[in-house]
Design an enzyme around this catalytic site. Structure first.
Site, PDB file in Angstrom:
ATOM      1  N   HIS A  81       0.865  -1.189   0.000  1.00  0.00           N
ATOM      2  CA  HIS A  81       0.000   0.000   0.000  1.00  0.00           C
ATOM      3  C   HIS A  81       0.904   1.243   0.000  1.00  0.00           C
ATOM      4  CE1 HIS A  81      -2.854   3.043   1.303  1.00  0.00           C
ATOM      5  NE2 HIS A  81      -3.820   2.207   0.960  1.00  0.00           N
ATOM      6  N   GLU A 153      -3.776   1.825  -7.398  1.00  0.00           N
ATOM      7  CA  GLU A 153      -4.214   2.930  -6.547  1.00  0.00           C
ATOM      8  C   GLU A 153      -3.305   4.129  -6.794  1.00  0.00           C
ATOM      9  OE1 GLU A 153      -6.489   1.568  -2.841  1.00  0.00           O
ATOM     10  OE2 GLU A 153      -4.381   1.475  -2.354  1.00  0.00           O
ATOM     11  N   GLY A 159      -7.696   8.765  -0.421  1.00  0.00           N
ATOM     12  CA  GLY A 159      -8.114   9.593   0.707  1.00  0.00           C
ATOM     13  C   GLY A 159      -8.293  11.064   0.367  1.00  0.00           C
ATOM     14  N   SER A 194     -10.425   6.857  -3.385  1.00  0.00           N
ATOM     15  CA  SER A 194     -11.660   7.658  -3.289  1.00  0.00           C
ATOM     16  C   SER A 194     -12.858   7.001  -3.962  1.00  0.00           C
ATOM     17  CB  SER A 194     -11.427   9.077  -3.842  1.00  0.00           C
ATOM     18  OG  SER A 194     -10.449   9.742  -3.068  1.00  0.00           O
ATOM     19  N   GLY A 215     -11.222   2.379   0.873  1.00  0.00           N
ATOM     20  CA  GLY A 215     -10.668   2.816   2.154  1.00  0.00           C
ATOM     21  C   GLY A 215     -11.723   3.531   2.982  1.00  0.00           C
ATOM     22  N   GLY A 216     -11.749   4.847   2.873  1.00  0.00           N
ATOM     23  CA  GLY A 216     -12.617   5.684   3.713  1.00  0.00           C
ATOM     24  C   GLY A 216     -14.085   5.279   3.679  1.00  0.00           C
TER      25      GLY A 216
HETATM   26  P1  PGA Z   1      -9.700   5.699  -0.008  1.00  0.00           P
HETATM   27  O1  PGA Z   1      -8.478   4.762   0.428  1.00  0.00           O
HETATM   28  O2  PGA Z   1     -10.776   4.825  -0.574  1.00  0.00           O
HETATM   29  O3  PGA Z   1     -10.090   6.379   1.268  1.00  0.00           O
HETATM   30  O4  PGA Z   1      -9.148   6.666  -1.035  1.00  0.00           O
HETATM   31  C1  PGA Z   1      -8.014   3.766  -0.411  1.00  0.00           C
HETATM   32  C2  PGA Z   1      -6.892   3.046   0.262  1.00  0.00           C
HETATM   33  O5  PGA Z   1      -6.410   3.480   1.331  1.00  0.00           O
HETATM   34  O6  PGA Z   1      -6.449   2.007  -0.237  1.00  0.00           O
END
Ligand code: PGA
Length: 234
Positions: A81, A153, A159, A194, A215-216
């Site tokens: 990650h 990603e 995020g 996101s 993630g979020g």
């Molecule tokens: P996010 O995070 O969906 O909040 O952008 C993705 C991740 O941390 O892999």
């Protein structure tokens, strides 16, 4: 390092059964037993972790090995990650050793790749992603594609609330697939960065996007449920 025991309980009580998609959940290490034992989740989720140490065992105080998480019932581990690469300075060599330690412990590596905003702007995004994938490509010669998952990603999308456009994400997924050769065609390639109920539907419709690393939005069970429904409805 988000969430709590309470969130795990809410998650296992309120996650709706979506039988036609795979739902994998990766809590912080200490919550793995609570989720693997949650009867409500059994049968339609796989539980994994967000990191493992690269060594098999030894004097590495505070670290957790792939074999240990496998012993506790986890089925996969997120490796590489961007937060691990950037904050904890895990370079490709370390990430590749983690990849190997997962395979040796019979855990499915969920292998993350992605470029920074500077790399996207200077045109090196594809080269960066290919460099990150080099060891995984080698592994595909011996390991079936269903034992590996790749997540693209872009760092600038994690995020931030700014997702890659469906077209840009699909283009990079296509490049990853062709770089990985024949086995790449069978590999699941997830998009992360996101992902939300607002963009999930358009993203999942892209040819080369097989799923998401969320993630979020996964910290809000109703948003996560909505994403699952959108993916399942595709
Ligand atoms: P996010 O995070 O969906 O909040 O952008 C993705 C991740 O941390 O892999």
């Amino acid at each position: 390092m988000n969430g709590s025991q309470n969130l795990c309980e809410t998650f296992s009580e309120q996650l709706r059964d979506v039988p036609d998609i795979d739902i994998w959940v990766a809590p912080p290490f200490i919550y793995v037993p609570a989720l693997t034992e949650a009867e409500r989740l059994q049968g339609f989720t796989q539980i994994g972790v967000q990191n493992v140490h690269e060594e098999v065992q030894g004097a590495f105080t505070g670290e957790v090995s792939a074999a240990m998480v496998a012993e506790m019932g986890a089925k996969f581990a997120i490796i590489g990650h961007s937060e691990r690469r950037n904050i904890y300075l895990e370079n490709d060599t370390i990430v590749d050793r983690k990849l190997k330690s997962c395979v040796d412990a019979n855990l499915i590596p969920l292998f993350c790749v992605g470029e920074s905003i500077e790399e996207r702007q200077n045109g090196s995004a594809e080269a960066v992603v290919q460099r990150q994938l080099r060891s995984l490509k080698g592994l595909l010669e011996t390991l079936p594609a269903e034992r590996l998952v790749v997540a693209y990603e872009p760092i600038w999308a994690i995020g931030t609330g700014i997702s890659a456009s469906p077209g840009d994400a699909d283009e990079m997924h296509g490049k990853i697939r062709s770089y990985l050769g024949d086995e790449g065609a069978k590999l699941r390639i997830l998009y992360g960065g996101s992902v939300s109920p607002n963009n999930a539907e358009k993203l999942i419709k892209q040819t080369n996007i097989d799923g998401f690393l969320v993630g979020g939005a996964a910290l809000d069970v109703s948003a996560f449920n909505e994403i699952c429904q959108l993916v399942g409805g595709d």
